[in-house]
Design an enzyme around this catalytic site. Structure first.
Site, PDB file in Angstrom:
ATOM      1  CG  ASP A   1      34.636  54.954  39.027  1.00 34.03           C
ATOM      2  OD1 ASP A   1      35.328  55.992  38.970  1.00 34.03           O
ATOM      3  OD2 ASP A   1      34.844  54.049  39.852  1.00 34.03           O
TER       4      ASP A   1
ATOM      5  CB  SER B   1      33.753  47.318  39.067  1.00 36.21           C
ATOM      6  OG  SER B   1      34.702  46.409  39.580  1.00 36.21           O
TER       7      SER B   1
ATOM      8  N   GLY C   1      40.349  45.508  40.599  1.00 33.45           N
ATOM      9  CA  GLY C   1      40.921  46.219  41.724  1.00 33.45           C
ATOM     10  C   GLY C   1      42.044  47.147  41.344  1.00 33.45           C
ATOM     11  CB  SER C   2      43.180  48.453  38.104  1.00 33.55           C
ATOM     12  OG  SER C   2      42.032  49.082  37.559  1.00 33.55           O
ATOM     13  N   GLY C   3      41.803  50.331  40.516  1.00 27.04           N
ATOM     14  CA  GLY C   3      41.591  51.713  40.897  1.00 27.04           C
ATOM     15  C   GLY C   3      41.309  52.639  39.735  1.00 27.04           C
TER      16      GLY C   3
ATOM     17  N   GLY D   1      38.356  52.433  37.908  1.00 29.33           N
ATOM     18  CA  GLY D   1      36.931  52.382  37.613  1.00 29.33           C
ATOM     19  C   GLY D   1      36.527  51.235  36.727  1.00 29.33           C
TER      20      GLY D   1
ATOM     21  CD  GLU E   1      29.556  49.475  39.989  1.00 30.17           C
ATOM     22  OE1 GLU E   1      30.697  49.134  40.333  1.00 30.17           O
ATOM     23  OE2 GLU E   1      29.338  50.325  39.092  1.00 30.17           O
TER      24      GLU E   1
END
Length: 359
Positions: free
Chosen positions: A176, A132, A126-128, A130, A164
């Site tokens: 991403d 995942s 959830g860091s923003g 990319g 995804e």
């Protein structure tokens, strides 16, 4: 999208040599949000992003006991089952399940593959940045090396997107996967019919150093799920919200301006573009900013920062702050006194890579 089925590398050669892969995370400089459907399908989108020296890692080791093990060290999740049985649905190591099932179906014709797959990521979920999608790209790159598959950067990114976004149904855009596969500074165009064009930018080395001396990453300490924000953005697009559409059109235009700023070395223009883009971004949906995010950004700007924005969908994660290199230390000092964590920003020129660990 159909992928070729190349000859599979013999798994007996170096059978117990671990395969490793990594894919870089990215910062979004401009245009984020225009890579989402249905905006992309109707208006076309474009983003400018750059990969940084923070990575998602994937490790594969074969097993002789017929078992299948997934370990997501970054979240503490684990799954174990029989390799010759269907993988059940579940939240634990969900990305690992999706990638493994897709690879086995697409390239092995369903033949069981007994392996241990372990992953780590340099930043929290959830860091923003990319993470995942970079993790999915790293996983595919590891399987590519392990099985001897022939996938180019476009194939790798497209397969990651399909797994995804389509097969796992996780909300999000398209930038991403392509950033992680290609690496470096890229101006990426998104067109109807899932047509994507990656334009690598030839950014002069002195300018890269100047950007590194100008940028600061600040982790808010708050992890967030981008899915809820992205779903709001997409709902606004589907409902024809004029405010959201106009904001996205501004973001698309700012991506073109940012490309000009980066290629000409005009960092003042880059800072202005970041600030205009941040204001436009907040108009696309609720929840992108917060009182804490605004407080930190205002504090940085009051201490000689030139620009700032949230990385990724918003709501938390990392803030990207730009300052004149002469004034950057003052910004670093004031941010270091806040509850979050400060990191330098250095850029990675390489995209996804995989290798065999012959230690």
């Amino acid at each position: 999208m159909e992928f070729p089925r190349p000859g599979i590398r013999s798994l007996t050669r170096g059978a117990f040599v671990p395969v490793r892969a990594r894919a870089p995370l990215r910062i979004g400089l401009a245009g984020g949000g225009t890579d989402l459907s249905p905006f992309t399908d109707t208006h076309g989108g474009c983003v400018l992003n750059a990969t940084v020296n923070l990575y998602a890692y994937a490790h594969i080791l074969p097993r002789e006991d017929g078992r299948l093990v997934f370990e997501a060290a970054e979240t503490g999740e684990r799954f174990e089952g029989a390799a010759d049985e269907p993988i059940p649905d579940g939240e634990a190591a969900r990305l690992h399940r999706g990638v493994h099932a897709s690879i086995v179906r697409r390239f092995l014709g369903g033949k069981p593959l007994a392996v241990t797959v372990r992953t780590t990521v340099d930043v929290p979920a959830g860091s923003g940045m990319g993470g995942s999608s970079a993790l999915v790209v790293a996983l595919i790159a590891a399987y590519q090396e392990y099985l001897g598959l022939s996938l180019g950067e476009y194939d790798l990114a497209r397969l990651a997107f399909e797994i995804e976004r389509i097969e796992l149904g996780l909300a999000g855009g398209r930038q991403d996967q392509y950033a992680a596969a290609f690496g470096g500074f890229n101006f990426i165009e998104f067109h109807a019919g899932e047509r994507v064009i990656v334009n690598p930018l030839r950014v002069r080395p002195p300018l890269v150093k100047e950007l590194e001396a100008s940028l600061v990453l600040y982790y808010t300490g708050r992890s967030r799920s981008s899915a809820a924000i992205i779903e709001k953005q997409q709902a606004n697009m589907q409902q024809g919200s004029s405010a959201a559409i106009e904001a996205l059109l501004r973001l698309k235009a700012e991506a073109v301006t940012m490309k000009e700023a980066i290629l000409t070395g005009d960092l003042r223009l880059a800072a202005e573009t970041i600030n205009r883009g941040w204001e436009a971004k907040k108009a696309t949906a609720e929840g992108i900013s917060s009182s804490e995010i605004e407080r930190v950004l205002e504090l940085a700007l009051a201490n000689r920062a030139l620009a700032g924005k949230v990385s990724g969908a918003g709501g938390g994660g990392f803030l990207m702050v730009m300052a004149d290199p002469f004034d950057r230390q003052r910004v670093l000092d004031v941010l270091a006194q806040q509850p979050g964590r400060v990191l330098p920003c250095t850029f990675s020129a390489e995209g996804a890579e995989a290798w065999r660990a012959r230690l």
